[in-house]
Design a protein around this motif. Structure first.
Motif, PDB file in Angstrom:
ATOM      1  N   ASP A  82       0.125  63.457  10.962  1.00 35.77           N
ATOM      2  CA  ASP A  82       0.704  62.388  11.763  1.00 35.77           C
ATOM      3  C   ASP A  82      -0.323  61.262  11.873  1.00 35.77           C
ATOM      4  O   ASP A  82      -1.460  61.497  12.275  1.00 35.77           O
ATOM      5  N   TYR A  83       0.072  60.051  11.508  1.00 41.86           N
ATOM      6  CA  TYR A  83      -0.827  58.902  11.611  1.00 41.86           C
ATOM      7  C   TYR A  83      -0.003  57.627  11.561  1.00 41.86           C
ATOM      8  O   TYR A  83       1.162  57.628  11.150  1.00 41.86           O
ATOM      9  N   LEU A  84      -0.621  56.546  11.973  1.00 38.97           N
ATOM     10  CA  LEU A  84      -0.033  55.223  11.890  1.00 38.97           C
ATOM     11  C   LEU A  84      -0.918  54.387  10.979  1.00 38.97           C
ATOM     12  O   LEU A  84      -2.142  54.395  11.140  1.00 38.97           O
ATOM     13  N   LEU A  85      -0.328  53.682  10.025  1.00 37.57           N
ATOM     14  CA  LEU A  85      -1.081  52.917   9.035  1.00 37.57           C
ATOM     15  C   LEU A  85      -0.913  51.419   9.281  1.00 37.57           C
ATOM     16  O   LEU A  85       0.207  50.931   9.419  1.00 37.57           O
ATOM     17  N   TRP A  86      -2.052  50.721   9.313  1.00 44.22           N
ATOM     18  CA  TRP A  86      -2.076  49.273   9.502  1.00 44.22           C
ATOM     19  C   TRP A  86      -2.711  48.623   8.286  1.00 44.22           C
ATOM     20  O   TRP A  86      -3.808  48.999   7.891  1.00 44.22           O
ATOM     21  N   GLN A  87      -2.038  47.640   7.709  1.00 44.56           N
ATOM     22  CA  GLN A  87      -2.637  46.855   6.640  1.00 44.56           C
ATOM     23  C   GLN A  87      -3.171  45.561   7.250  1.00 44.56           C
ATOM     24  O   GLN A  87      -2.585  45.021   8.187  1.00 44.56           O
ATOM     25  N   LYS A  88      -4.301  45.091   6.687  1.00 45.91           N
ATOM     26  CA  LYS A  88      -4.952  43.938   7.287  1.00 45.91           C
ATOM     27  C   LYS A  88      -5.566  43.034   6.234  1.00 45.91           C
ATOM     28  O   LYS A  88      -5.836  43.460   5.119  1.00 45.91           O
ATOM     29  N   GLN A  89      -5.789  41.802   6.641  1.00 39.96           N
ATOM     30  CA  GLN A  89      -6.504  40.837   5.828  1.00 39.96           C
ATOM     31  C   GLN A  89      -7.819  40.438   6.501  1.00 39.96           C
ATOM     32  O   GLN A  89      -8.786  40.111   5.834  1.00 39.96           O
ATOM     33  N   HIS A  90      -7.850  40.467   7.831  1.00 41.80           N
ATOM     34  CA  HIS A  90      -9.088  40.200   8.559  1.00 41.80           C
ATOM     35  C   HIS A  90     -10.023  41.396   8.386  1.00 41.80           C
ATOM     36  O   HIS A  90      -9.575  42.531   8.254  1.00 41.80           O
ATOM     37  N   PHE A  91     -11.303  41.154   8.424  1.00 41.23           N
ATOM     38  CA  PHE A  91     -12.250  42.265   8.354  1.00 41.23           C
ATOM     39  C   PHE A  91     -12.143  43.125   9.616  1.00 41.23           C
ATOM     40  O   PHE A  91     -12.166  44.348   9.546  1.00 41.23           O
ATOM     41  N   SER A  92     -11.991  42.485  10.763  1.00 45.23           N
ATOM     42  CA  SER A  92     -11.759  43.223  12.008  1.00 45.23           C
ATOM     43  C   SER A  92     -10.264  43.378  12.220  1.00 45.23           C
ATOM     44  O   SER A  92      -9.535  42.385  12.316  1.00 45.23           O
ATOM     45  N   VAL A  93      -9.806  44.598  12.346  1.00 46.74           N
ATOM     46  CA  VAL A  93      -8.386  44.809  12.595  1.00 46.74           C
ATOM     47  C   VAL A  93      -7.992  44.266  13.974  1.00 46.74           C
ATOM     48  O   VAL A  93      -6.832  43.954  14.214  1.00 46.74           O
ATOM     49  N   MET A  94      -8.959  44.071  14.857  1.00 46.80           N
ATOM     50  CA  MET A  94      -8.664  43.495  16.167  1.00 46.80           C
ATOM     51  C   MET A  94      -8.219  42.038  16.054  1.00 46.80           C
ATOM     52  O   MET A  94      -7.623  41.499  16.980  1.00 46.80           O
ATOM     53  N   ALA A  95      -8.485  41.389  14.941  1.00 49.63           N
ATOM     54  CA  ALA A  95      -8.030  40.013  14.719  1.00 49.63           C
ATOM     55  C   ALA A  95      -6.567  39.963  14.277  1.00 49.63           C
ATOM     56  O   ALA A  95      -5.986  38.887  14.193  1.00 49.63           O
ATOM     57  N   GLU A  96      -5.976  41.117  14.010  1.00 51.16           N
ATOM     58  CA  GLU A  96      -4.559  41.195  13.646  1.00 51.16           C
ATOM     59  C   GLU A  96      -3.763  41.347  14.952  1.00 51.16           C
ATOM     60  O   GLU A  96      -3.863  42.370  15.637  1.00 51.16           O
TER      61      GLU A  96
END
Length: 191
Positions: free
Chosen positions: A70-84
């Motif tokens: 069980d997991y949740l997957l996040w794709q990102k463009q910012h180096f910090s996912v907190m910026a998403e």
């Protein structure tokens, strides 16, 4: 600060198949992350994964995904996912305040994510043996910088035992049988 599983979330940053071959200690980091991820799933601690620009770096390592049920997957463009913005909103909505963080590259995406989490007021636990970079000294410097900013260095064993909290429960017995055995040549002490 002690970890409590009801307040915790395990965040694994960019363990991507296209990146791992050039990471010093990358496979060992994935092994430790997978072990703690399995423990988190057993104890119902949310596991969130990120992928940086997966079209270029590939998806999450198949061995890590295979370990997680069980997991949740996040794709990102910012180096910090907190910026998403979507990620930050979802994390706030989760109510989790203790973030166990690991991934690659430690001195880029993991560090920037960690600094973002600290700035947002989260308790940050840097999973040392599951955070790696191309050059080991950069992973060390990233950990030191995160800790100087308020993070706490932890190992997978520390996290697991804090989440388990006691040895006389059915969860401990199941975890002991399934996970709390030596994962490598290093000995594990049980009390």
């Amino acid at each position: 600060m002690q970890l409590q599983r009801e307040k915790s979330l395990l965040l694994m940053v960019d363990f991507q198949a296209g990146l791992l071959p050039v990471i010093e200690g990358g496979q060992e980091a994935v092994t430790e992350a997978a072990w703690l991820g399995e423990m988190a799933c057993l104890l119902e601690v949310p596991v969130w994964l990120t992928e940086q620009n997966p079209e270029k770096l590939g998806g999450t390592a198949p061995s890590l995904l295979a370990a997680l049920n069980d997991y949740l997957l996040w794709q990102k463009q910012h180096f910090s996912v907190m910026a998403e913005a979507e990620f930050e909103s979802a994390l706030k909505a989760s109510g989790k305040t203790q973030i166990v963080l690991c991934g690659t590259e430690a001195h880029i995406c993991v560090l920037q994510t960690g600094l973002g989490l600290l700035a947002a007021g989260y308790e940050l636990y840097w999973l040392s043996e599951a955070s790696a970079s191309r050059r080991p000294q950069e992973a060390t410097m990233a950990r030191e910088r995160a800790c100087a900013s308020g993070a706490v260095t932890v190992t997978a064993d520390m996290v697991a035992y804090e989440w388990l909290h006691r040895c006389d429960t059915a969860q401990f017995k199941e975890a002991h049988q399934r996970f709390l055995k030596p994962r490598s040549s290093r000995p594990v002490r049980f009390f």
